[in-house]
Design a protein around this motif. Structure first.
Motif, short mmCIF file in Angstrom:
data_model
loop_
_atom_site.label_atom_id
_atom_site.label_comp_id
_atom_site.label_asym_id
_atom_site.label_seq_id
_atom_site.Cartn_x
_atom_site.Cartn_y
_atom_site.Cartn_z
N ASN A 196 20.75 32.45 6.91
CA ASN A 196 20.35 32.95 5.59
C ASN A 196 21.58 33.37 4.78
O ASN A 196 21.44 34.01 3.73
N ALA A 197 22.80 33.01 5.25
CA ALA A 197 24.04 33.48 4.63
C ALA A 197 24.90 32.32 4.15
O ALA A 197 24.94 31.26 4.78
N VAL A 198 25.59 32.54 3.02
CA VAL A 198 26.55 31.58 2.48
C VAL A 198 27.86 32.33 2.24
O VAL A 198 27.86 33.53 1.98
N PRO A 199 29.02 31.63 2.34
CA PRO A 199 30.31 32.31 2.11
C PRO A 199 30.52 32.65 0.64
O PRO A 199 30.52 31.75 -0.22
N TYR A 240 17.84 24.72 5.91
CA TYR A 240 19.24 24.82 6.32
C TYR A 240 19.88 23.44 6.37
O TYR A 240 19.27 22.46 6.83
N SER A 241 21.13 23.36 5.91
CA SER A 241 21.90 22.11 5.96
C SER A 241 22.87 22.17 7.13
O SER A 241 23.82 22.96 7.12
N LEU A 259 12.53 31.90 -4.84
CA LEU A 259 13.38 30.93 -4.15
C LEU A 259 14.82 31.22 -4.53
O LEU A 259 15.18 31.12 -5.71
N ALA A 260 15.66 31.61 -3.57
CA ALA A 260 17.09 31.83 -3.82
C ALA A 260 17.87 30.76 -3.06
O ALA A 260 17.66 30.56 -1.86
N GLY A 261 18.74 30.05 -3.78
CA GLY A 261 19.43 28.94 -3.14
C GLY A 261 20.88 28.82 -3.54
O GLY A 261 21.41 29.61 -4.33
N ILE A 312 25.27 25.83 5.72
CA ILE A 312 24.75 26.91 4.89
C ILE A 312 23.30 26.60 4.56
O ILE A 312 22.87 25.44 4.61
N PRO A 313 22.50 27.63 4.21
CA PRO A 313 21.13 27.37 3.76
C PRO A 313 21.13 26.82 2.33
O PRO A 313 21.92 27.25 1.49
N LEU A 314 20.21 25.87 2.07
CA LEU A 314 20.06 25.35 0.71
C LEU A 314 19.15 26.25 -0.11
O LEU A 314 19.33 26.36 -1.32
N TYR A 315 18.16 26.86 0.54
CA TYR A 315 17.36 27.87 -0.14
C TYR A 315 16.62 28.71 0.89
O TYR A 315 16.41 28.28 2.03
N SER A 316 16.23 29.91 0.48
CA SER A 316 15.37 30.78 1.26
C SER A 316 14.21 31.20 0.36
O SER A 316 14.43 31.61 -0.79
N ALA A 317 12.99 31.06 0.86
CA ALA A 317 11.78 31.40 0.12
C ALA A 317 11.23 32.71 0.66
O ALA A 317 11.05 32.87 1.87
N PHE A 318 10.94 33.68 -0.24
CA PHE A 318 10.49 34.99 0.20
C PHE A 318 9.67 35.65 -0.89
O PHE A 318 9.58 35.15 -2.02
N LYS A 319 9.09 36.79 -0.54
CA LYS A 319 8.36 37.61 -1.50
C LYS A 319 8.96 39.01 -1.48
O LYS A 319 9.49 39.46 -0.47
#
Length: 490
Positions: free
Chosen positions: A165-168, A72-73, A202-204, A78-85
Motif C-alpha cells: 500500500n506504499a509508494v516512494p 499491485y504492479s 480510490l487513491a493511486g 508499487i500499488p497502482l491504486y488502493s480502494a477504501f472508505k
C-alpha cells in the motif's frame, strides 16, 4: 531493541493463536474482481482496463475482515491504486510494516501479511515481485501510503501499514500529499455526501521511469478519485505532480481516466454521471479550491451557515467594532512575537547547521587523512612485496639463461668440428677405394672378353652345323622325290 523483540514475540504469538490476525489475500486469476473486497467499489464493480499480466489484485484483510483493496504492479513494485472508505479519523498512529508473502511465493503456507523479519527463509524469492523495507533504507524516500492510516481507525489503520500500500515519496511530498488528502476528505468530501457509507475513494499512483535502487518505481504523479453514490451524488478527481509538492489540480473522473492506461474506467457507470447533482459538485470544488489556496474551511454545510448567519447579523453590528479594535491592538504584538520566534528558530537552526558543518568538515578531513595514509601504506607494502617476490624469479631466470647459452656454444663447437672433419675423411675414403674399383675389375673384364670370344666361336660352329644339316635334309628330300623307289634301295 528489547521492546522490538517483545513486540515481535507478541506478534508471532498472535499469528499462531489467531490465524486471521493480519491477512492479505492475493486474488487468483480465475476469481472475479477482488472477492470480499468488492464492497469498496460502487456497485461492487472494480475499475476496468488494468489488465496487464503483472497487475495483481490483493484483498487487504485484517482479523478475517476486508479492510481495503489494492491493485499491485509486480513490475514497478508499487500499488497502482488502493480502494477504501472513510471510517473515522485515527486518534493515534503506530507503524508496524508488513509484506505480502504470496506475491513472491504463491505456493507457500503463509496466507497473511507478516513482518519481513519474521519470515526468515520460509518464502522463496522474497522481494522478487514486491518492495521490501531494505529498498527504502538510505534512499531518501519515505513509504507513502495510498490509503492513509490517519483516515482509518483501529483494525483498519493497522492493515494500511503494508508495503503493498506504499509508494516512494520524498518527505516533503509525503507530508504535503497526506495533508491535502486529509483536508479534502474531511472538509470537502465527507460533509457533502449525504450517506458517508456511499462515499467510495480510490487513491493511486502513476509509475515513472525513475527507480529507487533500480527496483521500485517513483510515481510520476499521485491521484484521488471520489464517488458519492447517493442521492444528489457527485464524483471528483484530484492530481498532484511529484515535481511540485504544492500542486493540487481538480478535474473530472473522465479527465483523470485519460491520464491513466487506455480504456480505464474507474467507477461503474461513471458513478451515475447522469444522476449527479451539479450543485453539490460545485460546492465540493469550491471547498477544494479553498483548501488549495490555504483558506480555513468550516465543517458545517452551507445550509447551516445560512441559518447561523441570520442569528449572527444582530450581534455583528454591536461586536464588530470591538473585534476590529482588539485585532488592531493585538496584531503588532502577535507579529512581533512571531518575528521573535522565527528569529530564535532560525538562529538555533543556523547554530546547529554551523556546528554540523564544522564537525562534518573536521571528521571528513580526519577520515580522508586516515584513508590516504592507509592507502599509502598498502601501496608501499604491496610494492615491496612484489619486489621481494620478483628477486628469486629474476635470479633463477638469469642462471637458466647462462646455462642455456653455454649449452648452445658447446653444440655449435661440436657441429663445426664435425663439419670440418667430415670433408677430408670422405675424400680419403673415396681415394682409397679407387684402386679397388679399378685393379680388381681387370680379371672380371678379361673373363668377360674370353667368354665373349668363346661364345662367338661356338656360335659360328653351331651356325655352320645347322646350315650343313639343312643342305643334307634338302638333298635327301629331292632324291626321295625324283629317284624311283626300286632303285632307291641301291
Amino acid at each position: 531493541r528489547e521492546w522490538t523483540m517483545k513486540t515481535s514475540i507478541v506478534f508471532l504469538l498472535c499469528i499462531s493463536v489467531f490465524p486471521g490476525f493480519s491477512q492479505g489475500r492475493v486474488i487468483r486469476e480465475d476469481e472475479t474482481g477482488f472477492a470480499e473486497c468488492n464492497v469498496f467499489f460502487p456497485g461492487q464493480v472494480p475499475p476496468e482496463g488494468f489488465t496487464k499480466p503483472f497487475h495483481v489484485k490483493i484483498c487487504q484483510q485484517y482479523n478475517n475482515q476486508p479492510r481495503f483493496a489494492t491493485l499491485y504492479s509486480t513490475k514497478d513494485k508499487i500499488p497502482l491504486y488502493s480502494a477504501f472508505k472513510f471510517t473515522k479519523p485515527a486518534q493515534s498512529e503506530e507503524e508496524n510494516w508488513l509484506v505480502e508473502p504470496q506475491i513472491d511465493d504463491p505456493e507457500n503456507d503463509l496466507h497473511e501479511m507478516v513482518h519481513e523479519a519474521d519470515i526468515g527463509g520460509t518464502v522463496a524469492n522474497l522481494g522478487a515481485n514486491q518492495a521490501l523495507t531494505s529498498d527504502y533504507v538510505g534512499s531518501g524516500y519515505e513509504r507513502g501510503l495510498l490509503n492513509p492510516s490517519f483516515l482509518n481507525e483501529d483494525d483498519f489503520q493497522v492493515a494500511t501499514y503494508t508495503l503493498t500500500n506504499a509508494v516512494p515519496l520524498s518527505p516533503a511530498l509525503s507530508k504535503s500529499w497526506h495533508r491535502d488528502l486529509g483536508k479534502v476528505v474531511e472538509q470537502a468530501l465527507i460533509p457533502h455526501c449525504s450517506k458517508m457509507d456511499h462515499l467510495y475513494l480510490l487513491a493511486g499512483a502513476i509509475p515513472s521511469s525513475v527507480q529507487v535502487k533500480g527496483k521500485v518505481s517513483v510515481p510520476e504523479s499521485l491521484w484521488l478519485a471520489a464517488c458519492c453514490d447517493a442521492p444528489e451524488g457527485w464524483s471528483l478527481g484530484l492530481v498532484k505532480k511529484v515535481n511540485d509538492e504544492n500542486s493540487l489540480a481538480d478535474l473530472t473522473v473522465r479527465e483523470l481516466e485519460k491520464q491513466l492506461l487506455p480504456g480505464v474506467r474507474l467507477f461503474k457507470g461513471n458513478c451515475g454521471e447522469d444522476k449527479q447533482s451539479q450543485e453539490k459538485g460545485e460546492e465540493v470544488l469550491q471547498v477544494v479550491s479553498q483548501i488549495r489556496s490555504g483558506e480555513q474551511v468550516g465543517k458545517s454545510n452551507d445550509q447551516e451557515t445560512k441559518d447561523q448567519a441570520a442569528g449572527k447579523n444582530n450581534n455583528q453590528e454591536t461586536s464588530g467594532w470591538v473585534r476590529r479594535v482588539a485585532g488592531i491592538i493585538a496584531t503588532p504584538f502577535i507579529k512581533l512575537l512571531e518575528l521573535l520566534i522565527y528569529i530564535f528558530v532560525e538562529l538555533v537552526k543556523s547554530v546547529f547547521y554551523f556546528l554540523w558543518l564544522v564537525v562534518k568538515r573536521v571528521v571528513g578531513t580526519i577520515l580522508d587523512g586516515v584513508f590516504s595514509l592507509w592507502n599509502g601504506m598498502v601501496s608501499y607494502l604491496k610494492a615491496i612485496t612484489m619486489v621481494l617476490i620478483s628477486i628469486p624469479y629474476d635470479v633463477g631466470r638469469v642462471i637458466i639463461n647462462i646455462f642455456m647459452g653455454f649449452l648452445q656454444i658447446v653444440r655449435d663447437v661440436l657441429s663445426l668440428t664435425y663439419r670440418i672433419l667430415s670433408i677430408p675423411m670422405g675424400f680419403v675414403l673415396h681415394l682409397a677405394a679407387f684402386p679397388y674399383h679399378t685393379i680388381c675389375a681387370i680379371p672380371s673384364v678379361l673373363q668377360d672378353v674370353a667368354t665373349g670370344i668363346g661364345g662367338t666361336f661356338l656360335l659360328i660352329i653351331d651356325a655352320t652345323a645347322t646350315v650343313l644339316h639343312g643342305f643334307y635334309y634338302l638333298a635327301a628330300h629331292i632324291i626321295k622325290r625324283f629317284v624311283p623307289k626300286g632303285s632307291s634301295d641301291d
